[in-house]
Design a protein around this motif. Structure first.
Motif, PDB file in Angstrom:
ATOM      1  N   GLY A   1       0.793  -1.211   0.000  1.00 40.88           N
ATOM      2  CA  GLY A   1       0.000   0.000   0.000  1.00 40.88           C
ATOM      3  C   GLY A   1       0.832   1.272   0.000  1.00 40.88           C
ATOM      4  N   GLY A   2       2.156   1.120   0.001  1.00 39.03           N
ATOM      5  CA  GLY A   2       3.030   2.283  -0.089  1.00 39.03           C
ATOM      6  C   GLY A   2       3.623   2.765   1.217  1.00 39.03           C
ATOM      7  N   GLU A   3       3.362   2.062   2.326  1.00 39.23           N
ATOM      8  CA  GLU A   3       3.946   2.505   3.599  1.00 39.23           C
ATOM      9  C   GLU A   3       5.448   2.256   3.579  1.00 39.23           C
ATOM     10  OE1 GLU A   3       3.144   2.368   8.390  1.00 39.23           O
ATOM     11  OE2 GLU A   3       1.612   1.803   6.938  1.00 39.23           O
ATOM     12  N   GLU A   4       6.203   3.204   4.121  1.00 42.55           N
ATOM     13  CA  GLU A   4       7.652   3.100   4.136  1.00 42.55           C
ATOM     14  C   GLU A   4       8.100   1.900   4.980  1.00 42.55           C
ATOM     15  OE1 GLU A   4      10.002   4.807   2.558  1.00 42.55           O
ATOM     16  OE2 GLU A   4       8.464   5.919   1.478  1.00 42.55           O
ATOM     17  N   PRO A   5       9.092   1.146   4.510  1.00 40.89           N
ATOM     18  CA  PRO A   5       9.605  -0.007   5.273  1.00 40.89           C
ATOM     19  C   PRO A   5      10.017   0.364   6.695  1.00 40.89           C
ATOM     20  CG  PRO A   5      10.479  -0.046   3.049  1.00 40.89           C
ATOM     21  CD  PRO A   5       9.752   1.251   3.188  1.00 40.89           C
ATOM     22  N   VAL A   6      10.617   1.548   6.869  1.00 40.53           N
ATOM     23  CA  VAL A   6      11.044   1.977   8.208  1.00 40.53           C
ATOM     24  C   VAL A   6       9.841   2.126   9.124  1.00 40.53           C
ATOM     25  CG1 VAL A   6      12.074   3.863   9.530  1.00 40.53           C
ATOM     26  CG2 VAL A   6      13.167   3.086   7.430  1.00 40.53           C
ATOM     27  N   SER A   7       8.734   2.622   8.589  1.00 46.94           N
ATOM     28  CA  SER A   7       7.518   2.794   9.381  1.00 46.94           C
ATOM     29  C   SER A   7       6.965   1.443   9.823  1.00 46.94           C
ATOM     30  CB  SER A   7       6.468   3.552   8.573  1.00 46.94           C
ATOM     31  OG  SER A   7       5.260   3.639   9.269  1.00 46.94           O
ATOM     32  N   VAL A   8       6.943   0.485   8.924  1.00 47.42           N
ATOM     33  CA  VAL A   8       6.483  -0.867   9.257  1.00 47.42           C
ATOM     34  C   VAL A   8       7.408  -1.475  10.306  1.00 47.42           C
ATOM     35  CG1 VAL A   8       6.022  -3.180   8.366  1.00 47.42           C
ATOM     36  CG2 VAL A   8       5.484  -1.175   6.960  1.00 47.42           C
ATOM     37  N   LEU A   9       8.701  -1.261  10.118  1.00 44.49           N
ATOM     38  CA  LEU A   9       9.693  -1.783  11.059  1.00 44.49           C
ATOM     39  C   LEU A   9       9.489  -1.181  12.451  1.00 44.49           C
ATOM     40  CD1 LEU A   9      12.220  -3.641  11.138  1.00 44.49           C
ATOM     41  CD2 LEU A   9      13.595  -1.601  10.751  1.00 44.49           C
ATOM     42  N   ASN A  10       9.168   0.107  12.507  1.00 42.09           N
ATOM     43  CA  ASN A  10       8.951   0.762  13.797  1.00 42.09           C
ATOM     44  C   ASN A  10       7.759   0.172  14.541  1.00 42.09           C
ATOM     45  OD1 ASN A  10      11.111   2.492  13.490  1.00 42.09           O
ATOM     46  ND2 ASN A  10       9.897   4.163  12.651  1.00 42.09           N
ATOM     47  N   LYS A  11       6.717  -0.187  13.800  1.00 42.85           N
ATOM     48  CA  LYS A  11       5.549  -0.824  14.422  1.00 42.85           C
ATOM     49  C   LYS A  11       5.950  -2.139  15.078  1.00 42.85           C
ATOM     50  CE  LYS A  11       1.756   0.939  11.505  1.00 42.85           C
ATOM     51  NZ  LYS A  11       2.433   2.025  10.805  1.00 42.85           N
ATOM     52  N   ILE A  12       6.737  -2.909  14.357  1.00 48.11           N
ATOM     53  CA  ILE A  12       7.169  -4.217  14.877  1.00 48.11           C
ATOM     54  C   ILE A  12       8.115  -4.034  16.059  1.00 48.11           C
ATOM     55  CG2 ILE A  12       8.370  -6.361  14.299  1.00 48.11           C
ATOM     56  CD1 ILE A  12       7.487  -5.851  11.361  1.00 48.11           C
TER      57      ILE A  12
ATOM     58  N   THR B   1      18.550  -4.044  10.601  1.00 44.16           N
ATOM     59  CA  THR B   1      17.722  -3.765   9.427  1.00 44.16           C
ATOM     60  C   THR B   1      17.387  -2.279   9.329  1.00 44.16           C
ATOM     61  OG1 THR B   1      16.754  -5.975   9.613  1.00 44.16           O
ATOM     62  CG2 THR B   1      15.598  -4.394   8.219  1.00 44.16           C
ATOM     63  N   ASP B   2      17.113  -1.657  10.468  1.00 39.98           N
ATOM     64  CA  ASP B   2      16.809  -0.230  10.488  1.00 39.98           C
ATOM     65  C   ASP B   2      17.985   0.579   9.944  1.00 39.98           C
ATOM     66  OD1 ASP B   2      15.118   2.085  11.415  1.00 39.98           O
ATOM     67  OD2 ASP B   2      16.882   2.440  12.643  1.00 39.98           O
ATOM     68  N   MET B   3      19.176   0.237  10.375  1.00 40.55           N
ATOM     69  CA  MET B   3      20.382   0.926   9.893  1.00 40.55           C
ATOM     70  C   MET B   3      20.562   0.699   8.399  1.00 40.55           C
ATOM     71  SD  MET B   3      22.971   0.160  13.074  1.00 40.55           S
ATOM     72  CE  MET B   3      24.355   0.960  12.267  1.00 40.55           C
ATOM     73  N   ALA B   4      20.268  -0.529   7.958  1.00 38.03           N
ATOM     74  CA  ALA B   4      20.408  -0.846   6.528  1.00 38.03           C
ATOM     75  C   ALA B   4      19.390  -0.069   5.686  1.00 38.03           C
ATOM     76  CB  ALA B   4      20.233  -2.348   6.322  1.00 38.03           C
ATOM     77  N   PHE B   5      18.154   0.022   6.184  1.00 40.00           N
ATOM     78  CA  PHE B   5      17.133   0.782   5.469  1.00 40.00           C
ATOM     79  C   PHE B   5      17.554   2.242   5.320  1.00 40.00           C
ATOM     80  CE2 PHE B   5      13.379  -2.181   6.664  1.00 40.00           C
ATOM     81  CZ  PHE B   5      13.568  -2.903   5.504  1.00 40.00           C
ATOM     82  N   LYS B   6      18.055   2.817   6.398  1.00 39.08           N
ATOM     83  CA  LYS B   6      18.404   4.235   6.401  1.00 39.08           C
ATOM     84  C   LYS B   6      19.657   4.529   5.585  1.00 39.08           C
ATOM     85  CE  LYS B   6      16.078   5.164  10.772  1.00 39.08           C
ATOM     86  NZ  LYS B   6      16.206   5.419  12.222  1.00 39.08           N
ATOM     87  N   SER B   7      20.476   3.506   5.372  1.00 41.69           N
ATOM     88  CA  SER B   7      21.678   3.705   4.566  1.00 41.69           C
ATOM     89  C   SER B   7      21.510   3.166   3.148  1.00 41.69           C
ATOM     90  CB  SER B   7      22.878   3.015   5.229  1.00 41.69           C
ATOM     91  OG  SER B   7      22.673   1.607   5.277  1.00 41.69           O
TER      92      SER B   7
END
Length: 336
Positions: A240-251, A310-316
């Motif tokens: 649906g277009g939600e950013e991976p980082v946002s989904v990761l933050n929920k988890i 994973t968060d660091m990898a997403f942001k980089s």
């Protein structure tokens, strides 16, 4: 200059007890306005005896002069001054002089809306006489929002299910103006309902979401340790277009909450004691009861390590396919 709590202030106003001056401090502007409206109901001034001004634009000299003048064919005059934190030094000092000896037939409500400034500059507070009342309106904490919502719904004749209460707070947050708007919408949406009960589906419909679009469905699935549902919902959010980082933050938020619950459970805490120690709200008691099905502390720590990587990898921008990364974390987190 008696300082009283919001609770005591409310009790006094219910009895019709009024002071010549109210100094309201703190960042919660919404509740200040509610109380100012309540005071206006009690005073019930006509147009000749009611003035509402903003400190950023009014003539403070004229306002003080009016405050010191007897009301016109009435028992009391009401003056409401908003944004007193915007007063220049000279204006604040002039108002402070009035507070030392206020007129009994005037009810002056002063709303100071900058908590940080109020702590540094106590010109008004220190000048308040014993006749004045000072009340701090701090923003409601998470455990105070539920009762506030329930109280405002009850005024309109409604009650709310615990799960719906959680959802409303999570969607809207702690902004009382926004919460009041949603309560108004809910009361209209459920105007013809028979049992006058607000449910999760009503919350979603009122804010324009379908049951399938519940923004907290993923969090609920993870906290309930429903691996298949969590995998499906995570993929749906990504599609649906939600950013991976946002989904990761929920988890991540779920994993941290589960780790607190699991460690306390492993230490022997149960029931209300676990609920309090874990910092859970009363309506989250179901999570304490589900501690036994949650992964071990070791598994949760491993999952959190993977989340950080994973968060660091997403942001980089060095991560692989987001969907694979997210699903891998869910599988790690909810491994049996």
């Amino acid at each position: 200059m008696p300082k009283i709590t919001f609770t005591q202030l409310s009790k006094d106003l219910k009895k019709g007890v009024l002071a010549p001056v109210y100094l309201f401090t703190g960042d919660d502007v919404y509740r200040k306005r509610e109380v100012a409206d309540k005071i206006k109901e009690i005073v019930n001034p006509d147009d000749f005896n009611f003035v509402k001004e903003d400190a950023s634009s009014c003539n403070i000299g004229e306002l003080i002069s009016l405050a010191g003048t007897a009301p016109v064919f009435s028992a009391k005059r009401l003056i409401v001054l908003n944004n007193a934190d915007k007063l220049k030094k000279a204006a604040a000092e002039a108002l402070a002089s009035y507070l030392e000896n206020p007129l009994e037939t005037t009810c002056l409500v002063i709303m100071h809306n900058d908590a940080k400034k109020a702590k540094k500059d106590k010109t008004l507070e220190d000048s308040c006489s014993e006749a004045c009342v000072i009340t701090a309106f701090d923003e409601l904490k998470s455990n105070q929002l539920g009762p506030w919502i329930e109280e405002h719904l009850a005024v309109k004749g409604f009650k709310i299910e615990p799960e719906a209460l959680i959802l409303l707070q999570e969607i809207v947050g702690s902004d009382l103006v926004a919460l009041n708007t949603e309560i108004e919408k809910l009361s209209l949406y459920l105007l013809d309902s028979e049992d006058k009960t607000v449910r999760q589906a009503d919350i979603l419909a009122s804010v324009g979401l379908s049951k399938e679009e519940n923004p907290f469905a993923l969090s609920n699935a993870v906290l309930d340790c429903n691996r298949q549902e969590a995998l499906k919902l995570a993929q749906k959010l990504l599609d649906g277009g939600e950013e991976p980082v946002s989904v990761l933050n929920k988890i991540s938020a779920c994993a941290l909450k589960m780790l607190r619950i699991k460690r306390l459970s492993e230490a022997g805490l149960t029931g209300p004691a676990l609920l309090q120690a874990a910092g859970l709200l009363p309506w989250e008691s179901r999570l304490a009861a589900k501690a036994y099905i949650m992964p071990s502390s070791a598994s949760l720590c491993r999952a959190l390590d993977k989340i950080i990587e994973t968060d660091m990898a997403f942001k980089s921008s060095s991560a692989g396919e987001p969907s694979i990364q997210i699903k891998g974390i869910i599988l790690t987190l909810l491994s049996k």
